[in-house]
Design a protein around this motif. Structure first.
Motif, PDB file in Angstrom:
ATOM      1  N   GLY A  99       0.817  -1.298  -0.215  1.00  0.00           N
ATOM      2  CA  GLY A  99      -0.062  -0.016   0.199  1.00  0.00           C
ATOM      3  C   GLY A  99       0.986   1.043  -0.016  1.00  0.00           C
ATOM      4  N   ILE A 100       2.060   1.109  -0.396  1.00  0.00           N
ATOM      5  CA  ILE A 100       2.878   2.243  -0.516  1.00  0.00           C
ATOM      6  C   ILE A 100       3.431   2.696  -1.862  1.00  0.00           C
ATOM      7  CG2 ILE A 100       5.257   3.165   0.421  1.00  0.00           C
ATOM      8  CD1 ILE A 100       3.069   2.921   2.626  1.00  0.00           C
ATOM      9  N   HIS A 101       3.726   3.655  -2.364  1.00  0.00           N
ATOM     10  CA  HIS A 101       4.011   3.812  -3.690  1.00  0.00           C
ATOM     11  C   HIS A 101       5.633   3.896  -3.692  1.00  0.00           C
ATOM     12  CE1 HIS A 101       0.476   5.211  -5.603  1.00  0.00           C
ATOM     13  NE2 HIS A 101       0.100   6.070  -4.633  1.00  0.00           N
ATOM     14  N   THR A 102       6.073   3.275  -4.436  1.00  0.00           N
ATOM     15  CA  THR A 102       7.536   2.848  -4.502  1.00  0.00           C
ATOM     16  C   THR A 102       8.328   3.980  -5.503  1.00  0.00           C
ATOM     17  OG1 THR A 102       7.237   1.549  -6.379  1.00  0.00           O
ATOM     18  CG2 THR A 102       7.527   0.552  -4.014  1.00  0.00           C
ATOM     19  N   LEU A 103       7.283   4.912  -6.245  1.00  0.00           N
ATOM     20  CA  LEU A 103       7.812   6.008  -7.201  1.00  0.00           C
ATOM     21  C   LEU A 103       6.898   7.146  -7.032  1.00  0.00           C
ATOM     22  CD1 LEU A 103       7.909   3.852 -10.515  1.00  0.00           C
ATOM     23  CD2 LEU A 103       9.702   4.629  -9.253  1.00  0.00           C
ATOM     24  N   GLY A 104       7.584   8.176  -7.212  1.00  0.00           N
ATOM     25  CA  GLY A 104       6.495   9.413  -7.228  1.00  0.00           C
ATOM     26  C   GLY A 104       5.969   9.690  -8.501  1.00  0.00           C
ATOM     27  N   ALA A 105       5.051  10.483  -8.700  1.00  0.00           N
ATOM     28  CA  ALA A 105       4.369  10.838 -10.029  1.00  0.00           C
ATOM     29  C   ALA A 105       4.168  12.244 -10.282  1.00  0.00           C
ATOM     30  CB  ALA A 105       3.070   9.979 -10.296  1.00  0.00           C
ATOM     31  N   ALA A 106       4.523  12.953 -11.334  1.00  0.00           N
ATOM     32  CA  ALA A 106       4.214  14.222 -11.374  1.00  0.00           C
ATOM     33  C   ALA A 106       3.692  14.686 -12.871  1.00  0.00           C
ATOM     34  CB  ALA A 106       5.684  15.065 -11.131  1.00  0.00           C
ATOM     35  N   VAL A 107       3.005  15.770 -12.973  1.00  0.00           N
ATOM     36  CA  VAL A 107       2.440  16.227 -14.220  1.00  0.00           C
ATOM     37  C   VAL A 107       3.612  17.163 -14.963  1.00  0.00           C
ATOM     38  CG1 VAL A 107       0.551  17.379 -15.488  1.00  0.00           C
ATOM     39  CG2 VAL A 107       0.224  16.251 -13.060  1.00  0.00           C
ATOM     40  N   VAL A 108       3.957  16.295 -16.180  1.00  0.00           N
ATOM     41  CA  VAL A 108       4.890  16.867 -17.277  1.00  0.00           C
ATOM     42  C   VAL A 108       4.318  18.334 -17.905  1.00  0.00           C
ATOM     43  CG1 VAL A 108       6.240  16.656 -19.188  1.00  0.00           C
ATOM     44  CG2 VAL A 108       6.222  14.810 -17.418  1.00  0.00           C
ATOM     45  N   GLU A 109       3.257  17.945 -18.513  1.00  0.00           N
ATOM     46  CA  GLU A 109       2.332  19.164 -19.094  1.00  0.00           C
ATOM     47  C   GLU A 109       0.896  18.853 -18.725  1.00  0.00           C
ATOM     48  OE1 GLU A 109       2.091  18.115 -23.579  1.00  0.00           O
ATOM     49  OE2 GLU A 109       3.956  18.519 -23.099  1.00  0.00           O
ATOM     50  N   LYS A 110      -0.016  19.877 -19.060  1.00  0.00           N
ATOM     51  CA  LYS A 110      -1.406  19.680 -18.831  1.00  0.00           C
ATOM     52  C   LYS A 110      -1.866  18.700 -19.100  1.00  0.00           C
ATOM     53  CE  LYS A 110      -5.530  22.607 -19.755  1.00  0.00           C
ATOM     54  NZ  LYS A 110      -5.895  22.860 -18.551  1.00  0.00           N
ATOM     55  N   THR A 111      -2.384  17.742 -18.249  1.00  0.00           N
ATOM     56  CA  THR A 111      -2.677  16.594 -18.251  1.00  0.00           C
ATOM     57  C   THR A 111      -4.319  16.315 -17.753  1.00  0.00           C
ATOM     58  OG1 THR A 111      -0.479  15.595 -18.184  1.00  0.00           O
ATOM     59  CG2 THR A 111      -2.104  14.210 -17.325  1.00  0.00           C
ATOM     60  N   THR A 112      -5.017  15.414 -18.406  1.00  0.00           N
ATOM     61  CA  THR A 112      -6.457  14.744 -17.948  1.00  0.00           C
ATOM     62  C   THR A 112      -6.090  13.547 -17.770  1.00  0.00           C
ATOM     63  OG1 THR A 112      -7.440  16.464 -19.634  1.00  0.00           O
ATOM     64  CG2 THR A 112      -8.942  14.649 -18.579  1.00  0.00           C
ATOM     65  N   LEU A 113      -6.818  13.251 -16.513  1.00  0.00           N
ATOM     66  CA  LEU A 113      -6.606  11.898 -15.636  1.00  0.00           C
ATOM     67  C   LEU A 113      -7.998  11.466 -15.260  1.00  0.00           C
ATOM     68  CD1 LEU A 113      -3.425  12.903 -13.328  1.00  0.00           C
ATOM     69  CD2 LEU A 113      -3.313  11.392 -15.294  1.00  0.00           C
ATOM     70  N   LEU A 114      -8.047  10.194 -15.165  1.00  0.00           N
ATOM     71  CA  LEU A 114      -9.006   9.508 -14.337  1.00  0.00           C
ATOM     72  C   LEU A 114      -8.543   8.852 -13.228  1.00  0.00           C
ATOM     73  CD1 LEU A 114     -11.355   6.995 -16.519  1.00  0.00           C
ATOM     74  CD2 LEU A 114     -11.975   9.366 -15.452  1.00  0.00           C
ATOM     75  N   ARG A 115      -9.012   9.196 -11.957  1.00  0.00           N
ATOM     76  CA  ARG A 115      -8.296   8.998 -10.688  1.00  0.00           C
ATOM     77  C   ARG A 115      -9.325   7.652 -10.178  1.00  0.00           C
ATOM     78  NH1 ARG A 115      -7.551  13.024  -5.590  1.00  0.00           N
ATOM     79  NH2 ARG A 115      -9.884  12.715  -5.410  1.00  0.00           N
ATOM     80  N   LEU A 116      -8.699   6.840  -9.672  1.00  0.00           N
ATOM     81  CA  LEU A 116      -9.561   5.670  -9.284  1.00  0.00           C
ATOM     82  C   LEU A 116      -9.263   5.025  -7.771  1.00  0.00           C
ATOM     83  CD1 LEU A 116      -8.853   4.191 -12.616  1.00  0.00           C
ATOM     84  CD2 LEU A 116     -11.028   4.336 -12.162  1.00  0.00           C
ATOM     85  N   PRO A 117     -10.007   4.549  -7.084  1.00  0.00           N
ATOM     86  CA  PRO A 117      -9.875   4.175  -5.652  1.00  0.00           C
ATOM     87  C   PRO A 117      -8.990   2.856  -5.824  1.00  0.00           C
ATOM     88  CG  PRO A 117     -12.117   4.661  -6.018  1.00  0.00           C
ATOM     89  CD  PRO A 117     -11.613   4.559  -7.233  1.00  0.00           C
ATOM     90  N   ALA A 118      -7.822   2.810  -4.908  1.00  0.00           N
ATOM     91  CA  ALA A 118      -6.596   1.531  -4.679  1.00  0.00           C
ATOM     92  C   ALA A 118      -7.621   0.821  -4.376  1.00  0.00           C
ATOM     93  CB  ALA A 118      -5.632   1.957  -4.331  1.00  0.00           C
ATOM     94  N   THR A 119      -8.443   0.698  -3.264  1.00  0.00           N
ATOM     95  CA  THR A 119      -9.176  -0.257  -2.601  1.00  0.00           C
ATOM     96  C   THR A 119      -9.789  -1.216  -3.618  1.00  0.00           C
ATOM     97  OG1 THR A 119     -10.781   1.247  -2.080  1.00  0.00           O
ATOM     98  CG2 THR A 119      -9.328   0.711  -0.307  1.00  0.00           C
ATOM     99  N   ILE A 120     -10.381  -0.205  -4.409  1.00  0.00           N
ATOM    100  CA  ILE A 120     -11.501  -1.420  -5.535  1.00  0.00           C
ATOM    101  C   ILE A 120     -10.738  -2.368  -6.066  1.00  0.00           C
ATOM    102  CG2 ILE A 120     -12.988  -1.254  -7.342  1.00  0.00           C
ATOM    103  CD1 ILE A 120     -13.769   1.413  -6.728  1.00  0.00           C
ATOM    104  N   LEU A 121      -9.189  -1.789  -6.756  1.00  0.00           N
ATOM    105  CA  LEU A 121      -8.517  -2.764  -7.303  1.00  0.00           C
ATOM    106  C   LEU A 121      -8.080  -3.856  -6.397  1.00  0.00           C
ATOM    107  CD1 LEU A 121      -7.015  -3.322 -10.052  1.00  0.00           C
ATOM    108  CD2 LEU A 121      -4.971  -2.029  -9.459  1.00  0.00           C
ATOM    109  N   LYS A 122      -7.669  -3.468  -5.197  1.00  0.00           N
ATOM    110  CA  LYS A 122      -6.991  -4.549  -4.297  1.00  0.00           C
ATOM    111  C   LYS A 122      -8.286  -5.580  -3.925  1.00  0.00           C
ATOM    112  CE  LYS A 122      -4.534  -4.945  -0.025  1.00  0.00           C
ATOM    113  NZ  LYS A 122      -4.199  -4.674   1.232  1.00  0.00           N
ATOM    114  N   ASN A 123      -9.332  -5.190  -3.544  1.00  0.00           N
ATOM    115  CA  ASN A 123     -10.252  -6.160  -3.497  1.00  0.00           C
ATOM    116  C   ASN A 123     -10.643  -6.958  -4.426  1.00  0.00           C
ATOM    117  OD1 ASN A 123     -10.882  -4.984  -0.946  1.00  0.00           O
ATOM    118  ND2 ASN A 123     -12.235  -3.720  -1.366  1.00  0.00           N
ATOM    119  N   ALA A 124     -10.821  -6.499  -5.768  1.00  0.00           N
ATOM    120  CA  ALA A 124     -11.084  -7.136  -7.004  1.00  0.00           C
ATOM    121  C   ALA A 124     -10.017  -8.173  -7.434  1.00  0.00           C
ATOM    122  CB  ALA A 124     -10.989  -6.237  -7.971  1.00  0.00           C
TER     123      ALA A 124
END
Lengths: 251, 251
Positions: free
Chosen positions: A104-129
């Motif tokens: 449950g810990i990120h091993t990398l950081g993530a940053a936006v390089v230029e204006k970006t559109t994202l979908l943000r999804l809950p990690a718990t749903i993936l973990k349970n699935a």
């Protein structure tokens, strides 16, 4: 009021298009419908500006992300403030999902390089699935394996190719199709980020690019690249690689 | 006849000890008993001599392996005959298993570094077990994730640490326990292999080791290493790393 409705409708269409793109990603394309519906209901559309940090290495994982458009870099920061860029991702890729396999810990950081559109999804749903559903676990296994294969290639290149060959390899991969004999294109992001992605300091990158210009007939003006003879560049760049050009994974 | 019986009994004991060690590996430790029994029945004990090739990159995968004792290197060979060493493994590790996730093709070669005892296991049993059994799929997912984490560290080091720091990091990791203040040990395998594992030519390794000797108080005589002050070596080596010493994964 009409104006607001218009904005909201536009946003709904954009979100719905993003969910359609998400459904095509290999992690989701074979997923049972009722599980995909959970992701689809919880997904949040996000517009992110250049430089925004989405998460840092060692942050607890709450979300993972799907890139709708734009560019994201995945990085690690050293004790002395140096930065290793592990990957630079564009539309159609997910990131941050692997944290659920890393306690449950990120091993990398993530940053936006230029204006970006994202979908943000809950990690718990993936973990349970993954815990409950075998098909989802197999999808995740295939996804992590692809990343491992790419990292194996990166380690090979960093170990054996010289800096000019690494730049040549990067440019060849921009040609995309395997039957091309010459190519012209714009660099996808700025040179300092390309340098970091290839494990070089900026000055090393400049020197190595100059050497590559002397040794081959490529031209680089600002962000415009010309490769008049792809096979010449391949014979310079691919000798210190375990694959011959065109690479297996080019498509 | 008594002599032969003795040899055969000895071999049976050795095989049975190896199966016990295999059962402790994280991929097998949570496996349903009836599936582990399939592996256990099919496992073949192998004694391999230094230099023996077990498989090459791009070979179809028929077997995967568990190291009972000795050393194995995983590598990729370039078009021009160069070699990138991706990992060097000893007892308790498996290798070659990931090919079942890569279309049944090995993405790395494997060779014996010195006399090694292995258990050879059929890849098809693992492939079937992952396809049919959710617990096995989750075990494989954890295993591939561990490899991905290690590769992320390797890429970070190759991108940012200088050659002397990479050697320092390798030596610090040999200290094993995290609360040590000084250490003396033998290098686990020869310097040319350490150089390759750290992504360096032998000459670069020698120069970098000399620099490390000058900058810190470590001693290296043949294969004997002395680290009188672990914290001094850590402050030299770990500044260009995202982790501080002792590393999270040291145990």
């Amino acid at each position: 009021m009409a104006e607001l409705l218009h904005i909201s409708e536009h946003r709904d269409t954009k979100r719905s298009d993003a969910i359609t793109a998400l459904a095509r990603h290999s992690l989701f394309s074979n997923m049972p419908e009722e599980i995909f519906a959970e992701f689809s209901a919880a997904a949040q559309l996000m517009e992110s500006e250049k430089g925004q940090m989405l998460f840092l290495q060692d942050d607890p994982s709450e979300w993972f992300y799907f890139v709708v458009s734009g560019w994201i870099k995945l990085f690690r920061e050293t004790v002395d403030g140096g930065e290793a860029v592990l990957d630079v991702l564009t539309s159609g890729h997910i990131f941050g999902e692997a944290a659920i396999l890393d306690g449950g810990i990120h091993t990398l950081g993530a940053a936006v390089v230029e204006k970006t559109t994202l979908l943000r999804l809950p990690a718990t749903i993936l973990k349970n699935a993954i815990t409950k559903n075998h098909t989802v676990a197999l999808g995740m296994l295939a996804s992590v394996s692809r990343q491992r294969r790419q990292q194996t290639q990166d380690i090979e290149k960093l170990s054996l190719q010289n800096t000019s060959q690494r730049i040549g390899c990067f440019l060849l991969r921009m040609c995309k199709t395997s039957d091309v004999t010459s190519a012209e294109f714009k660099l996808p992001y700025d040179k300092s980020l390309i340098a970091a992605r290839l494990g070089m300091q900026c000055e090393t990158f400049s020197r190595a690019l100059n050497k590559l210009r002397k040794e081959t007939s490529i031209t680089v003006k600002g962000s415009s690249v010309g490769i008049p003879d792809v096979s010449e560049l391949a014979s310079f760049s691919c000798s210190n690689c375990s694959q011959e050009f065109p690479c297996h994974d080019l498509h």
